[in-house]
Design an enzyme around this catalytic site. Structure first.
Site, PDB file in Angstrom:
ATOM      1  N   ILE A   1      -2.508  -2.904  -4.199  1.00  0.00           N
ATOM      2  CA  ILE A   1      -1.372  -2.011  -4.409  1.00  0.00           C
ATOM      3  C   ILE A   1      -0.954  -1.565  -3.005  1.00  0.00           C
ATOM      4  O   ILE A   1      -1.798  -1.218  -2.179  1.00  0.00           O
ATOM      5  CB  ILE A   1      -1.745  -0.802  -5.305  1.00  0.00           C
ATOM      6  CG1 ILE A   1      -0.571   0.181  -5.445  1.00  0.00           C
ATOM      7  CG2 ILE A   1      -2.980  -0.061  -4.810  1.00  0.00           C
ATOM      8  CD1 ILE A   1      -0.859   1.332  -6.437  1.00  0.00           C
ATOM      9  N   SER A   2       0.342  -1.620  -2.713  1.00  0.00           N
ATOM     10  CA  SER A   2       0.831  -1.268  -1.375  1.00  0.00           C
ATOM     11  C   SER A   2       0.518   0.195  -1.060  1.00  0.00           C
ATOM     12  O   SER A   2       0.380   1.019  -1.964  1.00  0.00           O
ATOM     13  CB  SER A   2       2.348  -1.463  -1.291  1.00  0.00           C
ATOM     14  OG  SER A   2       2.708  -2.769  -1.651  1.00  0.00           O
ATOM     15  N   ALA A   3       0.432   0.513   0.238  1.00  0.00           N
ATOM     16  CA  ALA A   3       0.230   1.904   0.657  1.00  0.00           C
ATOM     17  C   ALA A   3       1.458   2.729   0.260  1.00  0.00           C
ATOM     18  O   ALA A   3       2.586   2.230   0.308  1.00  0.00           O
ATOM     19  CB  ALA A   3       0.028   1.976   2.164  1.00  0.00           C
TER      20      ALA A   3
END
Ligand code: SAH
Length: 214
Positions: free
Chosen positions: A59-61
């Site tokens: 999951i992206s930051a």
């Protein structure tokens, strides 16, 4: 501290570093990121970093989701295509701004698409359409899109994806420098607006690190 308070503190921290559009801020405050990460990673859900979600993906930051959401310049009613559903978090942030029934997303991994669907239903965003397949082909059935974004890096924006963007629409995503003839390693975030003649007018927005397109 409860989840909402942790999320509020994270968004406050993001705002100290980035100037975010008020709609981006509202969406980041609204979507419960902890509901999209695996149980074992939940305690870290409101730290500003990527987290593993299975299949070697992340999951992206939060700051990256916020920056991309800002660059997409979303309005209520925009039709949006996402390439790379992952756990569904970024799609939920997008849907928070454009409204129900407007977001389509393509995911390569069947298991992630299934988990994303479950996550989205759980937070009340079950109207986001998910297709399992190769995002390089986009999703013709719902085209054209006002906005398209990729959450995995390509050598260049794939032709079907470019074709499915409406004139004046925006395509955004990480592109390998080699594909842009820019010197240096790694990827840059590219935002391009589609011109009336069908060409794209690209601008770069700094170095980024995303998983490659499969
Ligand atoms: N938007 C996601 C980030 C996911 S990471 C989130 O909020 O969690 C990138 C995702 O792109 C991964 O789930 C990966 O499986 C997917 N992906 C990689 N190559 C792809 C392809 N060719 N087509 C569709 N999805 C792809």
């Amino acid at each position: 501290m409860n989840w909402a308070a942790r999320r509020g503190r994270l968004v406050d921290q993001l705002l100290e570093r980035e100037s975010l559009d008020s709609e981006t801020e509202r969406a980041m405050r609204a979507v419960p990121r902890h509901a999209f990460v695996p149980e074992s990673k939940r305690e870290a859900a409101y730290e500003d970093r990527p987290l593993p979600i299975g299949e070697g993906q992340t999951i992206s930051a939060p700051h990256m989701v916020a920056i991309m959401t800002d660059l997409l310049d979303l309005s209520a009613g925009d039709r949006v295509l996402e390439i790379g559903t992952g756990c569904g978090y970024h799609a939920a942030v997008t849907a928070e701004i454009v409204g129900p029934g407007k977001v389509c997303s393509v995911e390569y991994h069947d298991s992630l698409a299934r988990d994303a669907g479950d996550n989205l239903r759980r937070v009340g965003a079950g109207d986001i359409s998910i297709r399992v397949g190769d995002g390089r082909e986009g999703w013709e059935a719902h085209a054209p899109y006002d906005r398209v974004y990729l959450t995995c890096a390509a050598e260049e924006f794939p032709r079907p994806v470019r074709n499915q963007v409406a004139v004046d629409g925006i395509v955004l995503g990480p592109v390998e420098r080699s594909g842009l003839s820019i010197t240096g390693n790694g990827q840059v975030l590219v935002r391009a607006r589609k011109q009336a003649d069908g060409s794209l007018d690209p601008e770069t927005h700094g170095g980024v690190r995303f998983v490659p397109l499969q």
